[in-house]
Design a protein around this motif. Structure first.
Motif, PDB file in Angstrom:
ATOM      1  N   LEU A 227       3.631   1.407  13.930  1.00  0.00           N
ATOM      2  CA  LEU A 227       3.164   2.498  13.075  1.00  0.00           C
ATOM      3  C   LEU A 227       2.386   3.551  13.858  1.00  0.00           C
ATOM      4  O   LEU A 227       2.327   4.714  13.455  1.00  0.00           O
ATOM      5  N   ALA A 228       1.773   3.149  14.957  1.00  0.00           N
ATOM      6  CA  ALA A 228       1.004   4.097  15.766  1.00  0.00           C
ATOM      7  C   ALA A 228       1.887   4.979  16.631  1.00  0.00           C
ATOM      8  O   ALA A 228       1.493   6.087  17.007  1.00  0.00           O
ATOM      9  N   SER A 229       3.083   4.513  16.936  1.00  0.00           N
ATOM     10  CA  SER A 229       3.954   5.202  17.882  1.00  0.00           C
ATOM     11  C   SER A 229       5.047   5.995  17.170  1.00  0.00           C
ATOM     12  O   SER A 229       5.204   5.924  15.950  1.00  0.00           O
ATOM     13  N   ASP A 230       5.807   6.724  17.967  1.00  0.00           N
ATOM     14  CA  ASP A 230       6.913   7.515  17.415  1.00  0.00           C
ATOM     15  C   ASP A 230       8.067   6.657  16.925  1.00  0.00           C
ATOM     16  O   ASP A 230       9.010   7.178  16.313  1.00  0.00           O
ATOM     17  N   ASP A 231       8.011   5.354  17.146  1.00  0.00           N
ATOM     18  CA  ASP A 231       9.041   4.475  16.598  1.00  0.00           C
ATOM     19  C   ASP A 231       9.084   4.549  15.078  1.00  0.00           C
ATOM     20  O   ASP A 231      10.120   4.271  14.465  1.00  0.00           O
ATOM     21  N   SER A 232       7.950   4.911  14.478  1.00  0.00           N
ATOM     22  CA  SER A 232       7.866   5.008  13.015  1.00  0.00           C
ATOM     23  C   SER A 232       7.706   6.459  12.562  1.00  0.00           C
ATOM     24  O   SER A 232       7.029   6.742  11.575  1.00  0.00           O
ATOM     25  N   SER A 233       8.346   7.371  13.268  1.00  0.00           N
ATOM     26  CA  SER A 233       8.132   8.803  13.026  1.00  0.00           C
ATOM     27  C   SER A 233       8.510   9.267  11.626  1.00  0.00           C
ATOM     28  O   SER A 233       8.067  10.334  11.184  1.00  0.00           O
ATOM     29  N   PHE A 234       9.321   8.498  10.894  1.00  0.00           N
ATOM     30  CA  PHE A 234       9.719   8.883   9.530  1.00  0.00           C
ATOM     31  C   PHE A 234       9.081   7.959   8.493  1.00  0.00           C
ATOM     32  O   PHE A 234       9.582   7.802   7.389  1.00  0.00           O
ATOM     33  N   THR A 235       7.940   7.374   8.857  1.00  0.00           N
ATOM     34  CA  THR A 235       7.263   6.425   7.972  1.00  0.00           C
ATOM     35  C   THR A 235       5.842   6.890   7.712  1.00  0.00           C
ATOM     36  O   THR A 235       5.055   7.041   8.652  1.00  0.00           O
ATOM     37  N   THR A 236       5.508   7.116   6.447  1.00  0.00           N
ATOM     38  CA  THR A 236       4.131   7.428   6.072  1.00  0.00           C
ATOM     39  C   THR A 236       3.879   6.959   4.646  1.00  0.00           C
ATOM     40  O   THR A 236       4.806   6.898   3.827  1.00  0.00           O
ATOM     41  N   GLY A 237       2.638   6.585   4.379  1.00  0.00           N
ATOM     42  CA  GLY A 237       2.273   6.072   3.069  1.00  0.00           C
ATOM     43  C   GLY A 237       2.731   4.648   2.812  1.00  0.00           C
ATOM     44  O   GLY A 237       2.559   4.122   1.709  1.00  0.00           O
ATOM     45  N   ALA A 238       3.285   4.005   3.815  1.00  0.00           N
ATOM     46  CA  ALA A 238       3.889   2.686   3.642  1.00  0.00           C
ATOM     47  C   ALA A 238       2.883   1.573   3.917  1.00  0.00           C
ATOM     48  O   ALA A 238       1.847   1.777   4.550  1.00  0.00           O
ATOM     49  N   ASP A 239       3.234   0.385   3.438  1.00  0.00           N
ATOM     50  CA  ASP A 239       2.467  -0.826   3.713  1.00  0.00           C
ATOM     51  C   ASP A 239       3.397  -1.812   4.400  1.00  0.00           C
ATOM     52  O   ASP A 239       4.391  -2.244   3.815  1.00  0.00           O
ATOM     53  N   LEU A 240       3.086  -2.139   5.643  1.00  0.00           N
ATOM     54  CA  LEU A 240       3.896  -3.073   6.417  1.00  0.00           C
ATOM     55  C   LEU A 240       3.266  -4.462   6.292  1.00  0.00           C
ATOM     56  O   LEU A 240       2.163  -4.708   6.788  1.00  0.00           O
ATOM     57  N   VAL A 241       3.965  -5.361   5.622  1.00  0.00           N
ATOM     58  CA  VAL A 241       3.442  -6.705   5.369  1.00  0.00           C
ATOM     59  C   VAL A 241       3.869  -7.634   6.493  1.00  0.00           C
ATOM     60  O   VAL A 241       5.051  -7.718   6.831  1.00  0.00           O
ATOM     61  N   VAL A 242       2.894  -8.331   7.068  1.00  0.00           N
ATOM     62  CA  VAL A 242       3.142  -9.264   8.173  1.00  0.00           C
ATOM     63  C   VAL A 242       2.516 -10.588   7.765  1.00  0.00           C
ATOM     64  O   VAL A 242       1.358 -10.870   8.044  1.00  0.00           O
ATOM     65  N   ASP A 243       3.298 -11.420   7.063  1.00  0.00           N
ATOM     66  CA  ASP A 243       2.662 -12.544   6.362  1.00  0.00           C
ATOM     67  C   ASP A 243       3.422 -13.866   6.393  1.00  0.00           C
ATOM     68  O   ASP A 243       3.123 -14.762   5.621  1.00  0.00           O
ATOM     69  N   GLY A 244       4.408 -14.002   7.264  1.00  0.00           N
ATOM     70  CA  GLY A 244       5.140 -15.256   7.323  1.00  0.00           C
ATOM     71  C   GLY A 244       5.838 -15.614   6.042  1.00  0.00           C
ATOM     72  O   GLY A 244       6.107 -16.782   5.768  1.00  0.00           O
ATOM     73  N   GLY A 245       6.134 -14.593   5.224  1.00  0.00           N
ATOM     74  CA  GLY A 245       6.833 -14.816   3.978  1.00  0.00           C
ATOM     75  C   GLY A 245       5.933 -15.111   2.781  1.00  0.00           C
ATOM     76  O   GLY A 245       6.412 -15.351   1.673  1.00  0.00           O
ATOM     77  N   GLN A 246       4.618 -15.071   2.982  1.00  0.00           N
ATOM     78  CA  GLN A 246       3.666 -15.452   1.931  1.00  0.00           C
ATOM     79  C   GLN A 246       3.915 -14.733   0.611  1.00  0.00           C
ATOM     80  O   GLN A 246       3.893 -15.345  -0.446  1.00  0.00           O
ATOM     81  N   THR A 247       4.122 -13.425   0.664  1.00  0.00           N
ATOM     82  CA  THR A 247       4.280 -12.648  -0.581  1.00  0.00           C
ATOM     83  C   THR A 247       5.739 -12.324  -0.904  1.00  0.00           C
ATOM     84  O   THR A 247       6.005 -11.612  -1.868  1.00  0.00           O
TER      85      THR A 247
END
Length: 249
Positions: A227-247
């Motif tokens: 999210l900090a880099s240009d790899d996500s240049s078309f991403t804003t307002g999003a929530d990236l969930v990193v949870d091992g499938g929890q939710t």
């Protein structure tokens, strides 16, 4: 060539856990990194782990004077900032019935108020096309009675990402959040009086997660880098969930 070559990044709560793993990764990718934390000894250890291109600024994000000192230091040393990772947080375990006003205020003063003013006070220094990454939690997505105030504070952080993405879009600044699930960090020890209590919490999480293990700080840091880099240049307002499938499962 790193994904953040020549960039300046600030990571609050960067002396341990997810914050430290994130600061190390951003520095490895070419950024000059400022890290904050409340304890000088822990900050010094973190700086030694990160190595070059790091400045430590001792302070508490719930203290507005400390935030002013942070951004004054960034201005003096680098002039501006490209990446803000608002990670510092206060964890508390208490049900609705148990929570005291002091416990509630401690959680919200750091997680909601502190995060809000961390970013507000950075606005004059934030470069066009910058990236703001707010560390929320899967606690805002599920109901868990022992985390009532904490979960609500992290829901506020998630909401900030949406509102600020809209407010800052004309400047080309992207704002997103990351919601980690249970992650193996020293905060688990901080939430318990004994090692046995911390170990029991880890085991409870392990049994409840679809991947049958806790996350590693480095795995959350990788999401932050995206999210900090240009790899996500078309991403804003999003929530990236990193949870091992929890939710998700």
């Amino acid at each position: 060539m790193g994904k953040l070559d020549g960039k300046t990044a600030v990571v609050t709560g960067g002396s341990s856990g997810i914050g430290l793993a994130t600061a190390k990764l951003l520095a490895d990718e070419g950024a000059y990194v400022f890290i904050t934390g409340r304890r000088a000894t822990e900050l010094a250890k973190a700086a030694a782990e990160i190595g070059a291109n790091v400045t430590t600024v001792q302070g508490d994000i719930s203290d507005l004077d400390d935030l002013d000192r942070l951004w004054a230091r960034v201005r003096e040393e680098r002039g501006s900032v490209d990446v803000i990772v608002a990670n510092a947080a206060h964890a508390g375990i208490a049900t609705l019935a148990e929570t005291t006003p002091e416990q509630f205020d401690a959680v919200f003063d750091t997680n909601a108020r502190g995060t809000f003013f961390t970013v507000q006070k950075a606005l004059p220094l934030l470069n066009e096309a910058g990236s703001v990454v707010l560390i929320s939690s899967t606690a805002h997505l599920i109901g868990a009675s022992p985390y009532t105030a904490y979960s609500a504070s992290k829901a506020a952080v998630r909401s900030f990402a949406r509102s600020w993405a809209d407010e800052l879009k004309e400047r080309g600044v992207r704002v997103n959040s990351v919601s980690p699930g249970p992650t193996d960090t020293p905060i688990i020890e901080a939430m318990h009086e004994t090692q046995e209590g911390a170990d029991a919490m880890r085991e409870d999480f392990r049994q409840a997660l679809p991947m049958a293990r806790l996350g590693r700080p480095e795995e959350v840091a990788a999401a932050v880098l995206f999210l900090a880099s240009d790899d996500s240049s078309f991403t804003t307002g999003a929530d990236l969930v990193v949870d091992g499938g929890q939710t998700q499962l």
